[in-house]
Scaffold this motif. Sequence first.
Motif, mmCIF file in Angstrom:
data_model
loop_
_atom_site.group_PDB
_atom_site.id
_atom_site.type_symbol
_atom_site.label_atom_id
_atom_site.label_comp_id
_atom_site.label_asym_id
_atom_site.label_seq_id
_atom_site.Cartn_x
_atom_site.Cartn_y
_atom_site.Cartn_z
ATOM 1 N N ASN A 79 -30.380 15.093 -10.063
ATOM 2 C CA ASN A 79 -32.118 14.141 -9.439
ATOM 3 C C ASN A 79 -32.403 16.324 -9.930
ATOM 4 N N GLU A 80 -31.122 17.144 -9.538
ATOM 5 C CA GLU A 80 -32.218 18.651 -9.393
ATOM 6 C C GLU A 80 -32.539 19.366 -10.820
ATOM 7 N N LYS A 81 -31.232 18.503 -11.169
ATOM 8 C CA LYS A 81 -30.934 18.966 -12.743
ATOM 9 C C LYS A 81 -30.735 20.282 -12.685
ATOM 10 N N PHE B 154 -25.254 25.736 -0.428
ATOM 11 C CA PHE B 154 -25.629 24.786 -1.732
ATOM 12 C C PHE B 154 -25.817 23.029 -2.402
ATOM 13 N N VAL B 155 -26.964 22.766 -2.482
ATOM 14 C CA VAL B 155 -26.039 21.145 -2.659
ATOM 15 C C VAL B 155 -25.415 20.653 -3.684
ATOM 16 N N ALA C 198 -23.330 8.796 -9.820
ATOM 17 C CA ALA C 198 -24.080 8.231 -10.359
ATOM 18 C C ALA C 198 -25.199 9.671 -9.816
ATOM 19 N N ARG C 199 -24.513 10.603 -9.175
ATOM 20 C CA ARG C 199 -25.554 11.650 -8.556
ATOM 21 C C ARG C 199 -25.088 13.508 -9.257
ATOM 22 N N GLU C 200 -23.254 12.765 -10.084
ATOM 23 C CA GLU C 200 -23.392 14.177 -10.568
ATOM 24 C C GLU C 200 -23.135 15.654 -9.880
ATOM 25 N N THR C 201 -21.779 15.310 -9.286
ATOM 26 C CA THR C 201 -21.398 16.805 -8.258
ATOM 27 C C THR C 201 -20.533 17.683 -8.620
ATOM 28 N N ALA D 242 -22.845 24.559 -14.144
ATOM 29 C CA ALA D 242 -22.614 23.412 -13.057
ATOM 30 C C ALA D 242 -22.676 21.912 -13.949
ATOM 31 N N ARG D 243 -24.279 21.625 -14.660
ATOM 32 C CA ARG D 243 -24.282 20.129 -14.978
ATOM 33 C C ARG D 243 -22.898 20.460 -16.130
#
Length: 376
Positions: free
Chosen positions: A252-254, A246-247, A309-312, A301-302
Amino acid sequence: MILTKYKLGDLIEPFNKQCNIPNLTIWDISGINSDKEFFEPSKQIGEDTSKYKLVPQNYFACNLMHVGRDMVLPIALNYTANTKIVSPAYTVFKIKNNIPLLINYFYIMLKSSECDRYFWFHTDSSIRDGMSWEDFCDLEIKLPSLSIQQKYVNIYNTIVINQQCYENNLNDLKFICDAYIENLKQTMPSVPIGQYIKRQNIKNGPNGTKNVKGISTSKEFREPTSKVDKNKLSTYKVVKPRQISFVQTTHNEKVFAYAFNNTNEDIVVTPVNEVFSVNEKKLLPEYLSMFFNRTEFDRYARFHSWGSARETFTWEDLINVKIPIPNITIQKSIINIYKIYKQRKQLNEQLKKQLKNVCPILIKGAIDEAKRLKEV
């Protein structure tokens, strides 16, 4: 005249009505994909959405500024009963009243790759190779009679109805799967999945596989979107059959972007991705994948991604995820239904692709028929 030439400006007129709602969410806004269909939710919106535009039923919306960039005209027809809302950067228009052009015939024309090439050829020399409304209206098209247009629209509509019937049955299967899971969540306790999954960090090495893949937002392995030197994959991580990768970023992916290796071959992914295996005596990866595929889990997940800045969404976040885990027999029964759903979903995508491919054939048929009548 059986086949008549018109400028688009003689057939269409702009529509520019703002929604005047300042606080819409991405779920209220529609975008337009490369298949020339509206999609929701939109990828992003501005802070103030009051200037976003309305697209009533049987109106078109398009992004004339992206014709050259995408090499297609991003355009869609709102054939639903609901008014859609789009970015103020979009152009909204309608077919004029009492003119010799059927709305659906024009839409079939727009879905052909030949039409995309025609629009792309007439873009300007700006950075994005866009097109002004005036240039768009100045383009010419040839139209057969209304009776011939209607004939080929009827053929197209018949194909669409068959595809939509299939899709509705597909949605019924998806509803059964979701209902099954919701019932499990209500009738048995949820437990952290960390005790059933194991982090993997196997490097590909200098003589490893060159089967490098990326992970798409549709939650599948795909060909890498950026250039990858397949001779320099030694540091890449190996995803063995029946393992999951998984990323870690979600901004960016939403979505929670992951993929399950259901092939018989090793796959390698970028070193920044996480890879894990599943204890299949207690938890099947297909069952776990069903949870990852739910939009509810994307929101989870979000929401639980930590601030950057990328929300991890990290490995530590994943192992704390709680789901109901029934015995293997029940998991397999749900998986079997879900497999049928996935197979039919894939077939439905093929049907939609064929539907797009038939559009230029129908337009050619209409024009050829008009020419034959002219010769007679």
